[in-house]
Scaffold this motif. Structure first.
Motif, PDB file in Angstrom:
ATOM      1  N   LEU A   1      -8.055   3.441  -2.784  1.00 14.32           N
ATOM      2  CA  LEU A   1      -8.886   2.651  -1.879  1.00 14.32           C
ATOM      3  C   LEU A   1      -9.806   3.507  -1.009  1.00 14.32           C
ATOM      4  O   LEU A   1     -11.011   3.257  -0.940  1.00 14.32           O
ATOM      5  CB  LEU A   1      -8.000   1.795  -0.962  1.00 14.32           C
ATOM      6  CG  LEU A   1      -7.195   0.685  -1.619  1.00 14.32           C
ATOM      7  CD1 LEU A   1      -6.346  -0.020  -0.576  1.00 14.32           C
ATOM      8  CD2 LEU A   1      -8.120  -0.298  -2.322  1.00 14.32           C
ATOM      9  N   GLN A   2      -9.225   4.506  -0.347  1.00 14.24           N
ATOM     10  CA  GLN A   2     -10.039   5.310   0.562  1.00 14.24           C
ATOM     11  C   GLN A   2      -9.324   6.603   0.936  1.00 14.24           C
ATOM     12  O   GLN A   2      -8.112   6.727   0.782  1.00 14.24           O
ATOM     13  CB  GLN A   2     -10.352   4.533   1.836  1.00 14.24           C
ATOM     14  CG  GLN A   2      -9.137   4.239   2.698  1.00 14.24           C
ATOM     15  CD  GLN A   2      -9.504   3.491   3.958  1.00 14.24           C
ATOM     16  OE1 GLN A   2     -10.255   2.530   3.937  1.00 14.24           O
ATOM     17  NE2 GLN A   2      -8.959   3.937   5.087  1.00 14.24           N
TER      18      GLN A   2
ATOM     19  N   ILE B   1     -14.269   8.809   1.654  1.00 11.72           N
ATOM     20  CA  ILE B   1     -14.493   7.992   0.461  1.00 11.72           C
ATOM     21  C   ILE B   1     -13.930   6.613   0.764  1.00 11.72           C
ATOM     22  O   ILE B   1     -12.777   6.489   1.176  1.00 11.72           O
ATOM     23  CB  ILE B   1     -13.795   8.591  -0.780  1.00 11.72           C
ATOM     24  CG1 ILE B   1     -14.280  10.024  -1.036  1.00 11.72           C
ATOM     25  CG2 ILE B   1     -14.044   7.715  -1.997  1.00 11.72           C
ATOM     26  CD1 ILE B   1     -13.529  10.726  -2.157  1.00 11.72           C
ATOM     27  N   LYS B   2     -14.744   5.567   0.568  1.00 12.71           N
ATOM     28  CA  LYS B   2     -14.302   4.200   0.870  1.00 12.71           C
ATOM     29  C   LYS B   2     -14.695   3.247  -0.254  1.00 12.71           C
ATOM     30  O   LYS B   2     -15.833   3.256  -0.716  1.00 12.71           O
ATOM     31  CB  LYS B   2     -14.921   3.723   2.189  1.00 12.71           C
ATOM     32  CG  LYS B   2     -14.438   4.486   3.406  1.00 12.71           C
ATOM     33  CD  LYS B   2     -15.063   3.953   4.685  1.00 12.71           C
ATOM     34  CE  LYS B   2     -14.577   4.739   5.904  1.00 12.71           C
ATOM     35  NZ  LYS B   2     -15.204   4.267   7.160  1.00 12.71           N
TER      36      LYS B   2
ATOM     37  N   TYR C   1      -5.248   6.266   0.796  1.00 12.69           N
ATOM     38  CA  TYR C   1      -4.530   5.003   0.626  1.00 12.69           C
ATOM     39  C   TYR C   1      -4.766   4.439  -0.774  1.00 12.69           C
ATOM     40  O   TYR C   1      -5.881   4.505  -1.304  1.00 12.69           O
ATOM     41  CB  TYR C   1      -5.003   3.979   1.664  1.00 12.69           C
ATOM     42  CG  TYR C   1      -4.545   4.273   3.067  1.00 12.69           C
ATOM     43  CD1 TYR C   1      -3.371   3.735   3.579  1.00 12.69           C
ATOM     44  CD2 TYR C   1      -5.297   5.113   3.897  1.00 12.69           C
ATOM     45  CE1 TYR C   1      -2.949   4.008   4.869  1.00 12.69           C
ATOM     46  CE2 TYR C   1      -4.881   5.393   5.189  1.00 12.69           C
ATOM     47  CZ  TYR C   1      -3.718   4.837   5.669  1.00 12.69           C
ATOM     48  OH  TYR C   1      -3.300   5.127   6.943  1.00 12.69           O
ATOM     49  N   TYR C   2      -3.702   3.863  -1.321  1.00 11.71           N
ATOM     50  CA  TYR C   2      -3.756   3.174  -2.612  1.00 11.71           C
ATOM     51  C   TYR C   2      -3.224   1.753  -2.437  1.00 11.71           C
ATOM     52  O   TYR C   2      -2.269   1.529  -1.691  1.00 11.71           O
ATOM     53  CB  TYR C   2      -2.884   3.882  -3.648  1.00 11.71           C
ATOM     54  CG  TYR C   2      -3.504   5.109  -4.259  1.00 11.71           C
ATOM     55  CD1 TYR C   2      -4.026   5.085  -5.553  1.00 11.71           C
ATOM     56  CD2 TYR C   2      -3.554   6.309  -3.561  1.00 11.71           C
ATOM     57  CE1 TYR C   2      -4.583   6.211  -6.125  1.00 11.71           C
ATOM     58  CE2 TYR C   2      -4.117   7.442  -4.124  1.00 11.71           C
ATOM     59  CZ  TYR C   2      -4.625   7.390  -5.401  1.00 11.71           C
ATOM     60  OH  TYR C   2      -5.184   8.510  -5.963  1.00 11.71           O
TER      61      TYR C   2
ATOM     62  N   GLN D   1       0.826  -1.208   0.000  1.00 16.54           N
ATOM     63  CA  GLN D   1       0.000   0.000   0.000  1.00 16.54           C
ATOM     64  C   GLN D   1       0.858   1.254   0.000  1.00 16.54           C
ATOM     65  O   GLN D   1       1.970   1.259   0.534  1.00 16.54           O
ATOM     66  CB  GLN D   1      -0.923   0.042   1.239  1.00 16.54           C
ATOM     67  CG  GLN D   1      -2.181  -0.780   1.121  1.00 16.54           C
ATOM     68  CD  GLN D   1      -3.176  -0.445   2.226  1.00 16.54           C
ATOM     69  OE1 GLN D   1      -2.874   0.286   3.159  1.00 16.54           O
ATOM     70  NE2 GLN D   1      -4.380  -0.990   2.120  1.00 16.54           N
ATOM     71  N   ASP D   2       0.316   2.295  -0.632  1.00 20.24           N
ATOM     72  CA  ASP D   2       0.924   3.622  -0.568  1.00 20.24           C
ATOM     73  C   ASP D   2      -0.021   4.527   0.208  1.00 20.24           C
ATOM     74  O   ASP D   2      -1.239   4.488   0.003  1.00 20.24           O
ATOM     75  CB  ASP D   2       1.142   4.203  -1.968  1.00 20.24           C
ATOM     76  CG  ASP D   2       2.243   3.488  -2.721  1.00 20.24           C
ATOM     77  OD1 ASP D   2       3.127   2.913  -2.063  1.00 20.24           O
ATOM     78  OD2 ASP D   2       2.207   3.496  -3.962  1.00 20.24           O
TER      79      ASP D   2
END
Length: 198
Positions: free
Chosen positions: A82-83, A99-100, A75-76, A49-50
């Protein structure tokens, strides 16, 4: 024995640094050439994850005192967004936008000063607004805006900058050698300029 332990610790340290590389950028925020605040952007790259973090602080006078602290955390997973969570604290109140990703769509609940938006966006996105600080959007035609929870159009301007239409506001992003050096932002309260200082 001590030498072996030291070498082992050094190897472990560099392995951790490799797994979690961090990139930190700093910007000034100004209105009409007067500095009113600062911004820090941090990207932490992990194995799977980034994480992107953006924090800005402003304090200025515009028909009354305006103070704001805005924190965005996104998060990516590889290339997929992702969110994100965007928390805004102002002397006008506190606001939260989230945002999720859920199965095949994003659940959106966005709130800011005199603005509320609840929606769903079907399908994955690979670019959101916070990435503009770290990656020039060369092949990007749209992005997901963490603040308003809406898809924004991205256009390459004739003069070498990128225009991003965010809920009717046209923001301009200027890059040199792939790095963001300046952004001119339209805002309902007051337009402002973000300029890289580090």
């Amino acid at each position: 024995m001590v030498k072996q332990v030291s070498i082992g610790l050094i190897f472990c340290f560099f392995s951790i640094c490799k797994l979690y590389a961090q990139d930190t950028l700093k910007f000034s925020i100004s209105v009409a050439g007067i500095t009113i605040g600062e911004m820090k952007a941090v990207k932490t790259s992990g194995t799977d994850q980034d994480r992107y973090q953006l924090e800005s602080k402003v304090d200025f006078w515009f028909f009354g005192k305006i103070k704001a602290l805005v924190s965005t955390d996104a998060y990516y997973n590889e290339s997929q967004f992702l969110q994100s969570t965007m928390h805004t604290r102002t002397n006008k109140g506190e606001f939260l936008s989230t945002i999720k990703w859920d199965r095949d769509r994003y659940a959106i609940e966005a709130e800011s000063y005199k603005y509320e938006h609840k929606d769903e966006i079907i399908g994955p996105m690979d670019y959101s607004g916070i990435k503009l600080f770290f990656q020039e959007p060369r092949e990007v035609s749209n992005l997901l805006n963490e603040h308003y929870g809406k898809v924004a159009l991205v256009n390459k301007g004739m003069k070498g900058y990128y225009e991003v239409n965010v809920a009717g506001n046209i923001n301009k992003y200027y890059y040199e050698n792939g790095q963001l050096i300046k952004a001119v932002m339209e805002h309902p309260i007051k337009n402002y300029v973000v300029k890289r200082i580090l």
